[in-house]
Design a protein around this motif. Structure first.
Motif, mmCIF file in Angstrom:
data_model
loop_
_atom_site.group_PDB
_atom_site.id
_atom_site.type_symbol
_atom_site.label_atom_id
_atom_site.label_comp_id
_atom_site.label_asym_id
_atom_site.label_seq_id
_atom_site.Cartn_x
_atom_site.Cartn_y
_atom_site.Cartn_z
ATOM 1 N N TRP A 48 49.720 8.546 37.353
ATOM 2 C CA TRP A 48 49.050 9.825 37.142
ATOM 3 C C TRP A 48 48.118 10.188 38.289
ATOM 4 O O TRP A 48 47.798 11.358 38.470
ATOM 5 C CB TRP A 48 48.314 9.799 35.812
ATOM 6 C CG TRP A 48 49.282 9.633 34.675
ATOM 7 C CD1 TRP A 48 49.455 8.538 33.891
ATOM 8 C CD2 TRP A 48 50.253 10.589 34.247
ATOM 9 N NE1 TRP A 48 50.470 8.739 32.991
ATOM 10 C CE2 TRP A 48 50.979 10.000 33.187
ATOM 11 C CE3 TRP A 48 50.586 11.886 34.650
ATOM 12 C CZ2 TRP A 48 52.006 10.660 32.525
ATOM 13 C CZ3 TRP A 48 51.606 12.545 33.986
ATOM 14 C CH2 TRP A 48 52.300 11.939 32.947
ATOM 15 N N TYR A 49 47.702 9.215 39.058
ATOM 16 C CA TYR A 49 46.951 9.532 40.279
ATOM 17 C C TYR A 49 47.883 10.159 41.317
ATOM 18 O O TYR A 49 47.478 11.064 42.059
ATOM 19 C CB TYR A 49 46.276 8.279 40.830
ATOM 20 C CG TYR A 49 45.088 7.842 40.006
ATOM 21 C CD1 TYR A 49 43.813 8.313 40.283
ATOM 22 C CD2 TYR A 49 45.250 6.967 38.936
ATOM 23 C CE1 TYR A 49 42.720 7.918 39.527
ATOM 24 C CE2 TYR A 49 44.171 6.567 38.163
ATOM 25 C CZ TYR A 49 42.903 7.052 38.469
ATOM 26 O OH TYR A 49 41.825 6.672 37.701
ATOM 27 N N ARG A 54 49.824 15.546 43.650
ATOM 28 C CA ARG A 54 50.877 16.544 43.858
ATOM 29 C C ARG A 54 50.644 17.839 43.069
ATOM 30 O O ARG A 54 51.403 18.791 43.230
ATOM 31 C CB ARG A 54 52.233 15.951 43.466
ATOM 32 C CG ARG A 54 52.727 14.856 44.391
ATOM 33 C CD ARG A 54 54.187 14.533 44.105
ATOM 34 N NE ARG A 54 54.349 13.942 42.773
ATOM 35 C CZ ARG A 54 54.367 12.628 42.538
ATOM 36 N NH1 ARG A 54 54.232 11.776 43.549
ATOM 37 N NH2 ARG A 54 54.526 12.163 41.302
ATOM 38 N N ASP A 55 49.612 17.874 42.234
ATOM 39 C CA ASP A 55 49.340 19.056 41.404
ATOM 40 C C ASP A 55 48.487 20.037 42.208
ATOM 41 O O ASP A 55 47.255 19.970 42.199
ATOM 42 C CB ASP A 55 48.632 18.633 40.116
ATOM 43 C CG ASP A 55 48.635 19.741 39.074
ATOM 44 O OD1 ASP A 55 48.691 20.918 39.464
ATOM 45 O OD2 ASP A 55 48.574 19.425 37.875
ATOM 46 N N ASP A 60 43.538 23.014 43.648
ATOM 47 C CA ASP A 60 42.920 24.292 44.028
ATOM 48 C C ASP A 60 41.760 24.645 43.104
ATOM 49 O O ASP A 60 40.720 25.162 43.556
ATOM 50 C CB ASP A 60 43.972 25.409 44.002
ATOM 51 C CG ASP A 60 44.981 25.280 45.127
ATOM 52 O OD1 ASP A 60 44.683 24.570 46.114
ATOM 53 O OD2 ASP A 60 46.074 25.876 45.018
ATOM 54 N N ALA A 61 41.919 24.376 41.811
ATOM 55 C CA ALA A 61 40.837 24.657 40.859
ATOM 56 C C ALA A 61 39.624 23.774 41.136
ATOM 57 O O ALA A 61 38.479 24.237 41.057
ATOM 58 C CB ALA A 61 41.337 24.445 39.433
ATOM 59 N N LYS A 234 47.928 15.990 29.963
ATOM 60 C CA LYS A 234 48.580 14.779 30.442
ATOM 61 C C LYS A 234 47.521 13.829 31.010
ATOM 62 O O LYS A 234 46.419 14.254 31.348
ATOM 63 C CB LYS A 234 49.608 15.122 31.517
ATOM 64 C CG LYS A 234 50.789 15.933 30.992
ATOM 65 C CD LYS A 234 51.799 16.186 32.100
ATOM 66 C CE LYS A 234 53.003 16.967 31.562
ATOM 67 N NZ LYS A 234 54.010 17.223 32.623
ATOM 68 N N PRO A 235 47.850 12.547 31.151
ATOM 69 C CA PRO A 235 46.862 11.591 31.666
ATOM 70 C C PRO A 235 46.372 11.896 33.080
ATOM 71 O O PRO A 235 45.420 11.251 33.527
ATOM 72 C CB PRO A 235 47.625 10.257 31.630
ATOM 73 C CG PRO A 235 48.613 10.424 30.538
ATOM 74 C CD PRO A 235 49.038 11.863 30.613
ATOM 75 N N GLU A 236 46.973 12.835 33.785
ATOM 76 C CA GLU A 236 46.444 13.180 35.102
ATOM 77 C C GLU A 236 45.060 13.815 34.971
ATOM 78 O O GLU A 236 44.260 13.750 35.916
ATOM 79 C CB GLU A 236 47.387 14.124 35.847
ATOM 80 C CG GLU A 236 47.554 15.493 35.220
ATOM 81 C CD GLU A 236 48.420 16.395 36.089
ATOM 82 O OE1 GLU A 236 48.363 16.257 37.313
ATOM 83 O OE2 GLU A 236 49.158 17.217 35.515
#
Length: 293
Positions: A48-49, A54-55, A60-61, A234-236
């Protein structure tokens, strides 16, 4: 506190710390899960790291929240320090009570009311030059909210400050504007740093104002997390929270060490000054370039 009541107080303190920090510890542990459930550990993994890296939308947020938080905190310290100086040093004058009330009003006023008033301001046709909703509107709202807290912190420090230091510099010919930056600002620096950190935290954590004033191109982290909550987190998100906890903890430790170092430096300077005779103090002060100009 008696020896009989001490074990009970210790147990209560431990219970409070467990209540506050065990959820954070669980969040950190679940960020390393290999599964897709945020509250279940299915084996150690850094999956998840990697997903977080990659998110692009989430990154950006985060960057937008950091940028708005830093700008809002800096503006709040500048405006709040000026307001605190007026409240602490100018005494009573016509309208002083109204000014004090307006300065601290954002602390007690519901954020929904502040957000609604700023929405009307930024969307009114007469104020179209402000640009409408967006990053500037969020920054203005956060600055308005945070300035009240900074004003209270700095004002209390100014009231406790020994004014003889400023008066001595003025008597020796130092201009008032220079006295403020050479004498006053270093003395109240811990309050300024605390105000900046508090304002930054409030800006990063704010949801109501950001949600009311954001547009599709200016989504802050709390708004994005709330939007994703409807589709299942999600766990991210746990991974992101873990990174934030690590960075904040490091920043708090560094800031605390810096403030302790500054306090030790001031204490050493005061001890050194106490060992100098009044005549030599005048000679040293007059020979100092900052006081001579």
């Amino acid at each position: 506190m008696s020896a009989r009541s001490r074990p009970g107080a210790t147990a209560w303190l431990l219970a409070v710390y467990v209540f506050l920090y065990v959820p954070i510890l669980c969040l950190i542990v679940f960020s390393f899960t290999a599964g897709e459930i945020t509250t279940q550990f299915d084996g150690f993994s850094l999956r998840w790291y990697a997903e977080l890296a990659r998110d692009a939308e989430l990154i950006d947020a985060v960057l937008l929240s950091l940028r708005v938080g830093a700008l809002a905190a800096t503006a709040a310290v500048v405006v709040g320090t000026a307001a605190a100086f007026v409240l602490a040093r100018f005494g009573r004058y016509p309208g002083s009570a109204a000014f004090a009330g307006m300065t601290t009003a954002p602390m007690v006023m519901p954020e929904v009311v502040i957000g609604l008033s700023l929405v009307l301001l930024f969307t009114h046709p007469l104020f179209a030059f402000l640009g409408g909703r967006g990053v500037a509107a969020i920054w203005a709202a956060h600055t308005t909210l945070c300035t009240a807290y900074v004003t209270v912190l700095v004002q209390s420090r100014l009231r406790e400050m020994d004014r003889s230091l400023e008066e001595a510099a003025l008597d020796l010919g130092c201009p008032p504007f220079k006295v403020f930056f050479v004498i006053t600002v270093p003395v109240i620096a811990p309050a300024l740093m605390a105000g900046w950190l508090l304002a930054f935290t409030l800006s990063m954590d704010d949801f109501v104002l950001a949600a009311m004033l954001s547009d599709p191109g200016s989504t802050t982290l709390p708004v994005l997390v709330f939007a994703r909550l409807h589709h299942g987190l999600k766990p991210e998100i746990n991974a992101l929270a873990t990174v934030i906890v690590a960075v904040v903890s490091l920043a708090v430790v560094v800031a605390n060490r810096a403030m302790l170092s500054a306090q030790r430096t001031r204490a050493a300077a005061l001890r050194h000054a106490a060992g100098i005779s009044p005549g030599s103090v005048s000679a040293v002060t007059l020979s100092h370039p900052d006081m001579r100009r």
